[in-house]
Design an enzyme around this catalytic site. Sequence first.
Site, PDB file in Angstrom:
ATOM      1  N   CYS A   1      98.741  24.658  54.303  1.00 48.18           N
ATOM      2  CA  CYS A   1      99.648  23.678  53.681  1.00 48.18           C
ATOM      3  C   CYS A   1     101.018  24.257  53.300  1.00 48.18           C
ATOM      4  O   CYS A   1     102.013  23.545  53.347  1.00 48.18           O
ATOM      5  CB  CYS A   1      98.986  22.996  52.487  1.00 48.18           C
ATOM      6  SG  CYS A   1      98.472  24.117  51.165  1.00 48.18           S
TER       7      CYS A   1
ATOM      8  N   LYS B   1      85.835  22.244  46.178  1.00 45.15           N
ATOM      9  CA  LYS B   1      87.214  21.978  45.767  1.00 45.15           C
ATOM     10  C   LYS B   1      87.443  20.470  45.814  1.00 45.15           C
ATOM     11  O   LYS B   1      87.292  19.841  46.867  1.00 45.15           O
ATOM     12  CB  LYS B   1      88.191  22.691  46.706  1.00 45.15           C
ATOM     13  CG  LYS B   1      89.650  22.365  46.406  1.00 45.15           C
ATOM     14  CD  LYS B   1      90.596  23.191  47.239  1.00 45.15           C
ATOM     15  CE  LYS B   1      92.034  22.773  47.008  1.00 45.15           C
ATOM     16  NZ  LYS B   1      92.970  23.582  47.780  1.00 45.15           N
TER      17      LYS B   1
ATOM     18  N   LYS C   1      86.568  24.264  41.758  1.00 45.71           N
ATOM     19  CA  LYS C   1      87.956  24.013  41.418  1.00 45.71           C
ATOM     20  C   LYS C   1      88.235  22.517  41.397  1.00 45.71           C
ATOM     21  O   LYS C   1      87.836  21.845  42.357  1.00 45.71           O
ATOM     22  CB  LYS C   1      88.830  24.692  42.474  1.00 45.71           C
ATOM     23  CG  LYS C   1      90.300  24.414  42.364  1.00 45.71           C
ATOM     24  CD  LYS C   1      91.005  25.000  43.540  1.00 45.71           C
ATOM     25  CE  LYS C   1      92.461  24.586  43.470  1.00 45.71           C
ATOM     26  NZ  LYS C   1      93.178  24.923  44.652  1.00 45.71           N
TER      27      LYS C   1
END
Length: 325
Positions: free
Chosen positions: A122, A196, A249
């Site tokens: 990203c 995540k 996360k």
Amino acid sequence: MNFPAVRPRRTRQSDLWRRMVRETRLTPDQLIYPLFVVPGRGVRHPVQSMPGVCQLSVDEAVQEARAIEQAGLPAVLLFAAPDHKDAEASAALDPHGLAAEAIAAIKAACPTLQVWADVCLCGATDHGHCGHVLPGGVIDNDSSVQTLAQVALNYARAGADALAPSDMMDGRVRAIRAVLDREGFSMTPIVSYAAKYASAFYGPFREAAESAPAFGDRRSYQMDPANAREALHEVLLDVAEGADLVMVKPAGPYLDILRQVRDAVRLPVVAYQVSGEYSLIKAAAERGWIDERAAVLETLTGIRRAGADLIITYFAPQVARWLRA
Ligand code: PBG
């Protein structure tokens, strides 16, 4: 046995008693500090939404890493925001790219500090997604996995002590392990961002890492916040694929997931107290609405109590100072 024979306050009545019966400990050894690297020299660019956090050029990141090492923290987690972004994430594949350069420079300067490299596309793609985009906007899993494995190899060659894939593509841990083993990095661990979630709490990070998606969102690859069983599915898959540590996360809103993961696996469990969790406390503390030190230590203790062995947190240097004071 009950009151008045039983009085739990007996072992709470003094600091000495409280220290002796404390179940959860927090030490600097458990904390990892994220660093954001940008092009240039002498750059310390404050991230507006994360007071106290800066984007750093490589030379400044080396200075910061030295301070982290001095503070007794064991590791930094490196993110790079290169200038050049394209569909292939070329900057992340470049042996002389920003991330590779930063890893090598910090390793050369800080012999007793680990550099963990975040592995994702990203920060280096023009569209800001964590994988390759097909016409129509679908994120292509299998070609992304191939590229991610090459990015991981690039960072391993630069000297990374551990590779942390944060993309959430299926099968990437297996692919990264295979490439690393084939190329002579069989001793380099993989810290998998295993569970995540697609979280609103990543907002401030996307300013720091310049990685906001140009279209759509990340919900076709990051997890639905409503799901817990799926987190265990993801974690067990990553363990089977060869992850050495598994991550949950964000941390604070997902303490139940941390506990379930801790109970389900024997590997070390890492929690990421993400940017939004940091900024919330910072913003309230700046207004005098909350005691920053007490709030930070309480959140980190809660994350440890829920089952995290290690915590990635933007508070790490500050906490190391508090714990030594
Ligand atoms: C990149 C990545 C993100 C974070 C870590 N790695 C952002 C995202 O997935 O959008 C978030 C960290 C934070 O918010 O502190 N894939």
